[in-house]
Design a protein around this motif. Structure first.
Motif, mmCIF file in Angstrom:
data_model
loop_
_atom_site.group_PDB
_atom_site.id
_atom_site.type_symbol
_atom_site.label_atom_id
_atom_site.label_comp_id
_atom_site.label_asym_id
_atom_site.label_seq_id
_atom_site.Cartn_x
_atom_site.Cartn_y
_atom_site.Cartn_z
ATOM 1 N N VAL A 184 2.100 -2.502 16.385
ATOM 2 C CA VAL A 184 1.582 -2.831 15.054
ATOM 3 C C VAL A 184 0.178 -2.269 14.885
ATOM 4 C CG1 VAL A 184 0.843 -4.723 13.545
ATOM 5 C CG2 VAL A 184 3.012 -4.890 14.782
ATOM 6 N N LEU A 185 -0.657 -2.483 15.901
ATOM 7 C CA LEU A 185 -2.030 -1.984 15.847
ATOM 8 C C LEU A 185 -2.059 -0.461 15.752
ATOM 9 C CD1 LEU A 185 -5.090 -2.336 16.059
ATOM 10 C CD2 LEU A 185 -4.836 -2.483 18.555
ATOM 11 N N ALA A 186 -1.246 0.211 16.569
ATOM 12 C CA ALA A 186 -1.232 1.683 16.574
ATOM 13 C C ALA A 186 -0.751 2.248 15.238
ATOM 14 C CB ALA A 186 -0.349 2.187 17.710
ATOM 15 N N SER A 187 0.291 1.659 14.667
ATOM 16 C CA SER A 187 0.831 2.184 13.405
ATOM 17 C C SER A 187 -0.147 1.978 12.257
ATOM 18 C CB SER A 187 2.172 1.526 13.091
ATOM 19 O OG SER A 187 2.047 0.112 13.046
ATOM 20 N N LEU A 188 -0.812 0.819 12.198
ATOM 21 C CA LEU A 188 -1.789 0.578 11.132
ATOM 22 C C LEU A 188 -3.013 1.472 11.308
ATOM 23 C CD1 LEU A 188 -1.547 -3.312 10.860
ATOM 24 C CD2 LEU A 188 -0.737 -1.623 9.197
ATOM 25 N N ALA A 189 -3.399 1.711 12.560
ATOM 26 C CA ALA A 189 -4.514 2.620 12.807
ATOM 27 C C ALA A 189 -4.153 4.038 12.346
ATOM 28 C CB ALA A 189 -4.877 2.620 14.289
ATOM 29 N N ALA A 190 -2.898 4.444 12.570
ATOM 30 C CA ALA A 190 -2.460 5.769 12.119
ATOM 31 C C ALA A 190 -2.448 5.847 10.592
ATOM 32 C CB ALA A 190 -1.068 6.069 12.681
ATOM 33 N N LEU A 191 -1.990 4.774 9.935
ATOM 34 C CA LEU A 191 -1.956 4.766 8.477
ATOM 35 C C LEU A 191 -3.361 4.760 7.872
ATOM 36 C CD1 LEU A 191 0.982 2.262 7.881
ATOM 37 C CD2 LEU A 191 0.971 4.711 7.368
ATOM 38 N N SER A 192 -4.335 4.290 8.638
ATOM 39 C CA SER A 192 -5.714 4.297 8.138
ATOM 40 C C SER A 192 -6.304 5.706 8.095
ATOM 41 C CB SER A 192 -6.600 3.397 9.014
ATOM 42 O OG SER A 192 -6.822 3.977 10.281
ATOM 43 N N ARG A 193 -5.546 6.703 8.610
ATOM 44 C CA ARG A 193 -6.009 8.094 8.595
ATOM 45 C C ARG A 193 -5.202 8.923 7.597
ATOM 46 N NH1 ARG A 193 -10.486 7.574 9.537
ATOM 47 N NH2 ARG A 193 -10.644 9.857 9.769
ATOM 48 N N LEU A 194 -4.530 8.267 6.651
ATOM 49 C CA LEU A 194 -3.750 9.001 5.650
ATOM 50 C C LEU A 194 -4.616 10.003 4.896
ATOM 51 C CD1 LEU A 194 -1.469 6.298 3.962
ATOM 52 C CD2 LEU A 194 -0.753 8.213 5.406
ATOM 53 N N ALA A 195 -4.000 11.115 4.506
ATOM 54 C CA ALA A 195 -4.675 12.131 3.689
ATOM 55 C C ALA A 195 -3.836 12.401 2.444
ATOM 56 C CB ALA A 195 -4.871 13.401 4.499
ATOM 57 N N VAL B 61 -9.719 -4.525 -1.327
ATOM 58 C CA VAL B 61 -10.305 -3.433 -0.536
ATOM 59 C C VAL B 61 -9.998 -2.084 -1.177
ATOM 60 C CG1 VAL B 61 -10.296 -2.276 1.698
ATOM 61 C CG2 VAL B 61 -10.230 -4.774 1.586
ATOM 62 N N LEU B 62 -8.747 -1.905 -1.636
ATOM 63 C CA LEU B 62 -8.371 -0.648 -2.274
ATOM 64 C C LEU B 62 -9.234 -0.385 -3.514
ATOM 65 C CD1 LEU B 62 -6.485 1.781 -2.752
ATOM 66 C CD2 LEU B 62 -4.888 0.207 -3.866
ATOM 67 N N SER B 63 -9.374 -1.390 -4.369
ATOM 68 C CA SER B 63 -10.143 -1.215 -5.603
ATOM 69 C C SER B 63 -11.630 -1.004 -5.308
ATOM 70 C CB SER B 63 -9.952 -2.438 -6.508
ATOM 71 O OG SER B 63 -8.599 -2.633 -6.821
ATOM 72 N N TRP B 64 -12.170 -1.809 -4.401
ATOM 73 C CA TRP B 64 -13.602 -1.730 -4.095
ATOM 74 C C TRP B 64 -13.979 -0.379 -3.511
ATOM 75 C CZ3 TRP B 64 -15.426 -1.317 1.042
ATOM 76 C CH2 TRP B 64 -16.819 -1.290 1.155
ATOM 77 N N ARG B 65 -13.218 0.077 -2.511
ATOM 78 C CA ARG B 65 -13.563 1.336 -1.851
ATOM 79 C C ARG B 65 -13.340 2.533 -2.776
ATOM 80 N NH1 ARG B 65 -17.097 3.863 1.037
ATOM 81 N NH2 ARG B 65 -16.237 5.544 2.366
ATOM 82 N N VAL C 143 -7.131 3.578 0.001
ATOM 83 C CA VAL C 143 -5.945 3.278 0.807
ATOM 84 C C VAL C 143 -6.301 3.240 2.290
ATOM 85 C CG1 VAL C 143 -3.686 4.152 1.529
ATOM 86 C CG2 VAL C 143 -4.326 4.180 -0.891
ATOM 87 N N ARG C 144 -7.091 4.217 2.727
ATOM 88 C CA ARG C 144 -7.485 4.261 4.140
ATOM 89 C C ARG C 144 -8.318 3.041 4.519
ATOM 90 N NH1 ARG C 144 -9.360 10.420 5.398
ATOM 91 N NH2 ARG C 144 -9.908 9.419 7.366
ATOM 92 N N ALA C 145 -9.205 2.619 3.630
ATOM 93 C CA ALA C 145 -10.025 1.446 3.916
ATOM 94 C C ALA C 145 -9.160 0.197 4.037
ATOM 95 C CB ALA C 145 -11.079 1.264 2.823
ATOM 96 N N ALA C 146 -8.173 0.053 3.142
ATOM 97 C CA ALA C 146 -7.299 -1.119 3.184
ATOM 98 C C ALA C 146 -6.484 -1.149 4.472
ATOM 99 C CB ALA C 146 -6.386 -1.123 1.967
ATOM 100 N N PHE C 147 -5.963 -0.004 4.885
ATOM 101 C CA PHE C 147 -5.220 0.045 6.147
ATOM 102 C C PHE C 147 -6.143 -0.185 7.348
ATOM 103 C CE2 PHE C 147 -1.593 2.390 4.087
ATOM 104 C CZ PHE C 147 -0.613 1.478 4.470
ATOM 105 N N LEU D 280 0.801 -1.215 0.000
ATOM 106 C CA LEU D 280 0.000 0.000 0.000
ATOM 107 C C LEU D 280 0.838 1.271 0.000
ATOM 108 C CD1 LEU D 280 -2.871 -0.927 2.483
ATOM 109 C CD2 LEU D 280 -3.132 -0.339 0.065
ATOM 110 N N LEU D 281 1.876 1.327 0.819
ATOM 111 C CA LEU D 281 2.656 2.558 0.925
ATOM 112 C C LEU D 281 3.321 2.948 -0.401
ATOM 113 C CD1 LEU D 281 4.327 2.576 4.460
ATOM 114 C CD2 LEU D 281 2.716 4.234 3.500
ATOM 115 N N PRO D 282 3.999 2.026 -1.106
ATOM 116 C CA PRO D 282 4.550 2.418 -2.412
ATOM 117 C C PRO D 282 3.483 2.856 -3.407
ATOM 118 C CG PRO D 282 5.618 0.417 -1.623
ATOM 119 C CD PRO D 282 4.461 0.679 -0.717
ATOM 120 N N LEU D 283 2.326 2.191 -3.406
ATOM 121 C CA LEU D 283 1.243 2.603 -4.302
ATOM 122 C C LEU D 283 0.792 4.026 -3.986
ATOM 123 C CD1 LEU D 283 -0.973 -0.617 -4.436
ATOM 124 C CD2 LEU D 283 0.439 0.320 -6.267
ATOM 125 N N TYR D 284 0.597 4.310 -2.716
ATOM 126 C CA TYR D 284 0.168 5.640 -2.285
ATOM 127 C C TYR D 284 1.217 6.688 -2.635
ATOM 128 C CZ TYR D 284 -0.409 9.451 1.126
ATOM 129 O OH TYR D 284 -0.505 10.673 1.733
#
Length: 498
Positions: free
Chosen positions: A359-370, A434-438, A457-461, A305-309
């Motif tokens: 791991v949980l905290a970092s993925l939760a933070a990445l789910s708020r990417l803008a 998830v990325l494609s669907w959302r 991206v946010r949905a996938a994270f 996800l990160l390289p795609l973003y």
């Protein structure tokens, strides 16, 4: 499978091999195995940034180009289940020679490939050598290293197993910025030759060889089942599914794998299975396997996800993307030995519980990417994720395999490798789906292209963060240390002699 020589290295003998004078005699074995494993595993992700250039070079589409990664992963999934039997049948030096020779031939084929199919074939040969190396390393480590020293040694091994895939995209970005794609293999080939030659001069054989017949029905079921499962998952999200859709392949693979499991259980009662699933009857190993698989799934999802973003949305080049994500992999490698020493000193729970929460905290933070998230924040969160994974993997490897009796080390290592490949395929499929669907859902609702992509991206994270809750739960189930009797019990069944 009928055993003709049931002699094996039991746990007391393993500890004898790790007597006070053993480190000077046997630990160099691990040093060269780690170097070789790092080299071969690095190639699993080194092609990520080269795909656009290869599409232009060979005039192939994105779907065909993905076979460079899919074929590698597919071959690993097919070959690894057989390595448990293979490693018990050959010596350490023989297994090392086979793995490095096969990998070297595959690397040479890739470097000289005149056509795209030849390049894919070279990747398949590379993967076959890689599939042998990791179980060989883990089996040898568990045999020669004393339990009191396993945390420190396993911390160093983490560099090869976990950091190499994380550094692959960064390395390829640097190489591609300075030279052509063939140098991705041309630079590796002399390293393979040097490590292979030096390793053979210093390697000593560890453990006992047991001659046995292979159950070819199990080999076929394993290849068809795991192959179809990984292939199906790798095709999820394709616009043109073909005659058999991706989920058809995946479902068929699951059914064949179920048949493989049933046959292994039947062989366990009669003789000896190709892949001894009795390792899963050891609770600590089973919990460790589940936690590592789930954590590996989330790690691969983030690596995709990160390289795609960064490239598709933020417009970074492959080199810039590689440099941005490289510090996380470097931090993971540097922390590995530290985690190992802490594990030996205080046990597993002070590492795995905070690690799982990280791991949980970092993925939760990445789910708020803008669309404009600062790069320094991205870097910090990605480093937190990789450091947290380092705190998980070393104790999980050590506790999980340490809970097994010695005759199950090879099979436990093979199960772990297979689970990682399936987890990688699941992580890739889940991320893409998830990325494609959302993104499509948001675009249909009137969102702009960039906003729709960010939403995907946010949905996938977010899904990855939900799965990380399971990592936390499994981490809480792991013991702090293994009981003194761990690895000594024969209740899971020693190899039958016939």
């Amino acid at each position: 499978m009928t055993t003709t020589d049931s002699t094996t290295l039991d746990a007391p003998a393993a500890r004898a091999a790790a007597a006070p004078d053993a480190p000077a005699r046997t630990y160099p074995v691990l040093r060269w195995l780690v170097a070789a494993t790092f080299t071969v595993i690095l190639n699993e992700t080194v092609m990520v940034n080269a795909i656009p250039r290869l599409m232009a070079q060979f005039d192939v589409g994105a779907r065909a180009a993905q076979w460079l990664s899919t074929a590698f992963m597919l071959t690993m999934a097919v070959v690894i289940p057989v390595t448990g039997w293979f490693l018990q049948r050959v010596t350490t030096r023989q297994a090392f020679t086979v793995a490095m020779s096969v990998f070297g031939v595959g690397t040479l084929v890739c470097a000289l490939a005149p056509t795209f199919p030849v390049l894919v074939g070279g990747r398949v040969v590379q993967a076959a050598g890689t599939a042998v190396m990791m179980p060989l390393l883990m089996t040898t480590l568990m045999t020669v290293v004393d339990e009191r020293d396993r945390g420190r040694v396993m911390g160093n091994v983490t560099l090869a197993i976990s950091v190499a895939p994380a550094l692959g995209p960064a390395l390829s970005g640097v190489v591609l910025a300075a030279a052509g794609w063939r140098w991705l293999f041309g630079l590796v080939l002399p390293v393979v030759v040097l490590v292979g030659a030096a390793g053979l001069r210093r390697l000593t054989d560890v453990g006992e060889v047991r001659a046995s017949r292979v159950d070819w029905a199990s080999v076929v079921l394993s290849a068809l089942g795991f192959g179809a499962l990984v292939y199906g998952l790798s095709r999820v999200g394709e616009e043109h599914p073909g005659a058999v859709p991706a989920w058809g392949w995946a479902l068929g693979g699951v059914l064949v794998v179920a048949g493989f499991v049933l046959r292994q259980r039947a062989l366990t009662r009669r003789s000896e299975p190709l892949l001894d699933l009795r390792a899963l009857t050891h609770r600590t190993y089973a919990v460790s396997l589940a936690m590592q698989s789930l954590a590996f799934l989330t790690m691969l999802g983030a690596m995709i996800l990160l390289p795609l973003y960064l490239q598709d949305l933020r417009g970074l080049s492959p080199l810039q993307t590689g440099l941005l994500v490289a510090p996380g992999g470097v931090a993971m490698g540097l922390l590995g030995p530290v985690v190992g020493r802490v594990l030996d000193r205080v046990g597993a729970r002070p590492l795995v519980v905070p690690g799982s929460l990280g791991v949980l905290a970092s993925l939760a933070a990445l789910s708020r990417l803008a669309e404009g998230t600062p790069y320094v924040l991205l870097l910090a969160v990605q480093v937190l994720l990789m450091v947290s994974l380092a705190a998980l993997f070393t104790p999980a490897f050590t506790l999980g395999l340490g809970a097994l009796p010695a005759h199950l080390y090879a099979h436990g290592s093979s199960l772990l490798g297979t689970a990682q490949q399936v987890s990688a395929a699941v992580g890739t499929a889940l991320t893409v789906t998830v990325l494609s669907w959302r993104s499509a859902q948001l675009a249909a609702g009137g969102a702009g292209e960039a906003a729709a992509y960010v939403g995907g991206v946010r949905a996938a994270f977010s899904v990855a963060a939900i799965l990380a809750v399971g990592v936390v739960g499994l981490a809480l189930l792991l013991p702090n240390r293994l009981p003194p009797t761990a690895g000594l019990e024969s209740g899971a069944g020693a190899p039958a002699a016939h």
